[in-house]
Design an enzyme around this catalytic site. Structure first.
Site, PDB file in Angstrom:
ATOM      1  N   GLU A  21     -55.236  -0.055 -60.592  1.00  0.00           N
ATOM      2  CA  GLU A  21     -54.701  -1.867 -60.710  1.00  0.00           C
ATOM      3  C   GLU A  21     -55.235  -2.425 -61.762  1.00  0.00           C
ATOM      4  OE1 GLU A  21     -53.095  -2.405 -58.145  1.00  0.00           O
ATOM      5  OE2 GLU A  21     -53.367  -0.884 -57.006  1.00  0.00           O
ATOM      6  N   GLN A  64     -47.727  -8.042 -59.534  1.00  0.00           N
ATOM      7  CA  GLN A  64     -46.839  -7.285 -58.495  1.00  0.00           C
ATOM      8  C   GLN A  64     -46.173  -8.025 -57.331  1.00  0.00           C
ATOM      9  OE1 GLN A  64     -49.699  -3.971 -57.535  1.00  0.00           O
ATOM     10  NE2 GLN A  64     -47.664  -2.668 -57.707  1.00  0.00           N
ATOM     11  N   LEU A 104     -46.776   0.527 -55.480  1.00  0.00           N
ATOM     12  CA  LEU A 104     -45.940  -0.077 -54.735  1.00  0.00           C
ATOM     13  C   LEU A 104     -44.519  -0.871 -55.490  1.00  0.00           C
ATOM     14  CD1 LEU A 104     -48.212  -2.663 -52.668  1.00  0.00           C
ATOM     15  CD2 LEU A 104     -47.159  -0.394 -52.004  1.00  0.00           C
TER      16      LEU A 104
HETATM   17 ZN    ZN Z   1     -49.398  -0.066 -58.951  1.00  0.00          ZN
END
Ligand code: ZN
Length: 184
Positions: A146, A58, A104
């Site tokens: 995750e 990310q 996010l």
């Molecule tokens: Zn995520």
């Protein structure tokens, strides 16, 4: 006597539909200074964005690493994030459970996602030691979310067609808004 100042680095988050979120990740060979720095930066970045977890992909890094907020992982308010290096899901159980998730990489998007209620993950910590964590409910969900990032799987892959379109529209609006703010 010189004391090294604690530096803080909040990295840019890679957001959907950036193709980097679908790239292949690779195992960390050795936990060296570079990896420790990446983990510190991921920690700063996760907290700066109020995330419950973050994966290296990310921030555009392809090492198989993710972090989960210490409180989500069962600790108290001051707990450090739990760092998972080269994590593997070794068990999932408890039947499917529906729960709300955010990410996010999808700012402002919250959708119900169906997942097994419990997950057990084996990983290496920053000291290079293997450990296992089992979680259900919120932690179980965070571990699976995750871990999905490391296989290129995203929130949007976990919902039906109507919600997929809703997420795509929302992200398009979000990017347009960002561009406006940047050029303002
Ligand atoms: Zn995520």
């Amino acid at each position: 006597f010189a004391h090294e100042a604690a530096s803080m680095a909040v990295l840019d988050i890679v957001t959907y539909p950036d193709p980097r979120l679908r790239e292949n990740t690779f195992d960390v060979e050795e936990v060296d200074d570079g990896i420790r720095e990446l983990v510190r930066d991921l920690t700063d970045t996760m907290y700066a964005h109020n995330g419950a977890g973050i994966a290296a992909i990310q921030v555009g890094r392809m090492e198989r690493i993710f972090l989960i907020d210490g409180k989500v992982a069962g600790g108290d308010e001051d707990s450090e994030p739990v760092v998972f290096i080269n994590p593997k899901i070794i068990a999932q159980s408890g039947g499917d459970d529906l729960g709300e998730e955010g990410c996010l990489s999808f700012p402002g998007v919250f959708v119900d996602v169906k997942r097994p209620r419990q997950a057990r993950v084996r990983a290496m910590n920053v000291a290079g030691e293997m450990f296992e964590i089992e979680g259900d409910e919120l932690l179980g969900r965070a571990l699976q979310h995750e871990h999905d990032h490391l296989t290129g799987r995203l929130l949007i892959d976990m919902v039906g067609l109507v919600k997929k379109e809703m997420i795509k529209r929302k992200m398009k609006r979000w990017h347009t808004q960002q561009e406006r703010e940047e050029s303002a």
